[in-house]
Write a protein that holds these residues in place. Structure first.
Motif, mmCIF file in Angstrom:
data_model
loop_
_atom_site.group_PDB
_atom_site.id
_atom_site.type_symbol
_atom_site.label_atom_id
_atom_site.label_comp_id
_atom_site.label_asym_id
_atom_site.label_seq_id
_atom_site.Cartn_x
_atom_site.Cartn_y
_atom_site.Cartn_z
ATOM 1 N N ARG A 203 0.825 -1.205 0.000
ATOM 2 C CA ARG A 203 0.000 0.000 0.000
ATOM 3 C C ARG A 203 0.862 1.259 0.000
ATOM 4 N NH1 ARG A 203 -3.634 -3.063 3.531
ATOM 5 N NH2 ARG A 203 -2.666 -2.180 5.382
ATOM 6 N N LEU A 204 1.924 1.264 0.801
ATOM 7 C CA LEU A 204 2.809 2.428 0.845
ATOM 8 C C LEU A 204 3.550 2.594 -0.482
ATOM 9 C CD1 LEU A 204 4.312 2.187 4.446
ATOM 10 C CD2 LEU A 204 2.590 3.800 3.611
ATOM 11 N N ARG A 205 3.986 1.467 -1.061
ATOM 12 C CA ARG A 205 4.672 1.530 -2.352
ATOM 13 C C ARG A 205 3.763 2.162 -3.401
ATOM 14 N NH1 ARG A 205 5.467 -0.916 -7.187
ATOM 15 N NH2 ARG A 205 7.623 -1.339 -7.839
ATOM 16 N N ASP A 206 2.514 1.713 -3.466
ATOM 17 C CA ASP A 206 1.575 2.258 -4.448
ATOM 18 C C ASP A 206 1.314 3.741 -4.193
ATOM 19 O OD1 ASP A 206 1.427 -0.233 -5.592
ATOM 20 O OD2 ASP A 206 -0.513 -0.759 -4.678
ATOM 21 N N ALA A 207 1.194 4.121 -2.922
ATOM 22 C CA ALA A 207 0.921 5.524 -2.588
ATOM 23 C C ALA A 207 2.071 6.420 -3.020
ATOM 24 C CB ALA A 207 0.668 5.663 -1.087
ATOM 25 N N ALA B 13 8.400 13.440 4.929
ATOM 26 C CA ALA B 13 8.701 12.484 5.991
ATOM 27 C C ALA B 13 7.652 11.375 6.017
ATOM 28 C CB ALA B 13 8.748 13.189 7.338
ATOM 29 N N LEU B 14 8.110 10.166 6.232
ATOM 30 C CA LEU B 14 7.218 9.025 6.410
ATOM 31 C C LEU B 14 7.270 8.647 7.882
ATOM 32 C CD1 LEU B 14 8.336 6.993 3.261
ATOM 33 C CD2 LEU B 14 6.197 8.264 3.526
ATOM 34 N N LYS B 15 6.323 9.144 8.646
ATOM 35 C CA LYS B 15 6.339 8.990 10.091
ATOM 36 C C LYS B 15 5.682 7.678 10.496
ATOM 37 C CE LYS B 15 6.167 14.009 10.678
ATOM 38 N NZ LYS B 15 5.414 15.148 11.251
ATOM 39 N N ALA C 238 5.707 -1.844 14.749
ATOM 40 C CA ALA C 238 6.708 -2.796 14.256
ATOM 41 C C ALA C 238 6.409 -3.203 12.811
ATOM 42 C CB ALA C 238 6.740 -4.023 15.153
ATOM 43 N N VAL C 239 5.142 -3.391 12.480
ATOM 44 C CA VAL C 239 4.760 -3.774 11.123
ATOM 45 C C VAL C 239 5.104 -2.660 10.143
ATOM 46 C CG1 VAL C 239 2.777 -4.187 9.602
ATOM 47 C CG2 VAL C 239 2.967 -5.411 11.776
ATOM 48 N N VAL C 240 4.820 -1.412 10.528
ATOM 49 C CA VAL C 240 5.111 -0.273 9.652
ATOM 50 C C VAL C 240 6.614 -0.119 9.454
ATOM 51 C CG1 VAL C 240 5.043 2.253 9.485
ATOM 52 C CG2 VAL C 240 2.991 0.982 10.103
ATOM 53 N N ARG C 241 7.364 -0.257 10.532
ATOM 54 C CA ARG C 241 8.818 -0.103 10.409
ATOM 55 C C ARG C 241 9.410 -1.167 9.479
ATOM 56 N NH1 ARG C 241 11.418 3.478 13.403
ATOM 57 N NH2 ARG C 241 10.387 4.424 15.206
ATOM 58 N N GLU C 242 8.903 -2.376 9.572
ATOM 59 C CA GLU C 242 9.391 -3.437 8.690
ATOM 60 C C GLU C 242 9.070 -3.111 7.234
ATOM 61 O OE1 GLU C 242 8.547 -8.185 7.957
ATOM 62 O OE2 GLU C 242 8.483 -7.399 10.010
ATOM 63 N N ASN D 140 18.598 10.551 11.689
ATOM 64 C CA ASN D 140 17.927 10.479 13.002
ATOM 65 C C ASN D 140 17.021 9.255 13.115
ATOM 66 O OD1 ASN D 140 15.862 11.099 11.326
ATOM 67 N ND2 ASN D 140 15.298 13.034 12.306
ATOM 68 N N ARG D 141 17.238 8.278 12.192
ATOM 69 C CA ARG D 141 16.523 7.005 12.191
ATOM 70 C C ARG D 141 15.093 7.132 11.699
ATOM 71 N NH1 ARG D 141 19.205 3.079 14.605
ATOM 72 N NH2 ARG D 141 17.339 1.828 14.978
ATOM 73 N N GLY D 142 14.733 8.276 11.131
ATOM 74 C CA GLY D 142 13.428 8.428 10.514
ATOM 75 C C GLY D 142 13.456 7.987 9.061
ATOM 76 N N PHE D 143 12.326 8.138 8.383
ATOM 77 C CA PHE D 143 12.216 7.749 6.981
ATOM 78 C C PHE D 143 11.603 8.899 6.195
ATOM 79 C CE2 PHE D 143 12.007 3.925 9.530
ATOM 80 C CZ PHE D 143 12.803 3.013 8.847
#
Length: 242
Positions: A24-28, A39-41, A54-58, A74-77
């Motif tokens: 879903r994130l890839r398509d978005a 930023a992808l929080k 944990a699922v989102v981070r993976e 800072n370990r964000g995305f």
């Protein structure tokens, strides 16, 4: 424990959720729902997707591997920023690697590979690039036929590591193309693809590599022009047929 081993030992439910969120994130991102550099929080995404942090981070780590997200200091995305330098680096990598792989493919490919190349080109040539509902975007069917044709050309190399490298570069290039606002109606992408097929099936590795380099260079030039003017949010380049 390796990442692969860790993934295989994850609970099936969590692994399936992670794959769904990743898709879903890839398509978005590919649709342009998230702007370049945005930023992808994880906390916000977990709440929106209705899943654990944990699922989102993976899923985000997988997007980094796809080239569709950057991991910040800072370990964000974040979604990759749109810049001429970034996309020219991708173009340089493709122009360096893909012609070499194509040479190997032409030299090593068997009759089955020839049949797949012909079939992939036929599908690409017969698939409309646009639909009435997608007047400013390549159709999803054409985009997939385009990817399959380019990948099939290289599959004769028989080297899965090289093909995985292609997959990652292709995804990054596709993101750049979809952000591009550049238009070049004078470019004949169909003719370029036809010449690629002809050279490959004629077993002319040198000509096939030269045609591919020109093909990729034209796309890189178009994306460079787009980067100078900034991305068109959600727009797809009409010239980036590589």
């Amino acid at each position: 424990m390796t990442r692969t081993a860790a993934a295989s030992s994850a609970p099936p439910g969590k692994q399936m959720l992670s794959e769904q969120v990743h898709a879903r994130l890839r398509d978005a991102i590919m649709r342009g729902d998230h702007a370049p550099g945005e930023a992808l929080k994880p906390q916000d995404l977990a709440r929106e997707q209705g899943v654990s942090l944990a699922v989102v981070r993976e899923a985000l780590v997988r997007l980094v591997g796809d080239g569709l997200a950057d991991r910040l200091h800072n370990r964000g995305f974040a979604v990759p920023a749109f810049s001429d330098r970034r996309w020219q680096e991708i173009a340089e990598a493709r122009r360096t690697i893909e012609p070499v792989v194509l040479r190997l493919s032409v030299e090593r490919g068997d009759v089955d590979w020839e049949a797949r190349v012909r079939a992939a080109h036929h599908r690409l040539a017969r698939t409309p690039a646009y639909t009435p509902e997608e007047t400013t975007h390549y159709s999803e069917a054409w985009s997939e036929a385009h990817r399959v044709f380019h990948r099939t050309l290289l599959e004769g190399c028989g080297n899965p590591v090289l093909l995985e490298t292609f997959d990652r570069m292709w995804t990054a290039s596709e993101l750049a193309r979809r952000w591009s606002a550049h238009r070049n109606p004078g470019r004949d992408g169909a003719a370029e693809h036809r010449r690629l097929e002809e050279a490959a099936l004629a077993r002319d590795a040198g000509t096939a590599a030269e045609v591919l380099i020109r093909h990729l260079t034209l796309t890189a030039t178009g994306l460079a022009d787009s980067a100078q003017h900034g991305p068109g949010r959600g727009a797809t380049s009409h010239s980036g047929r590589a």
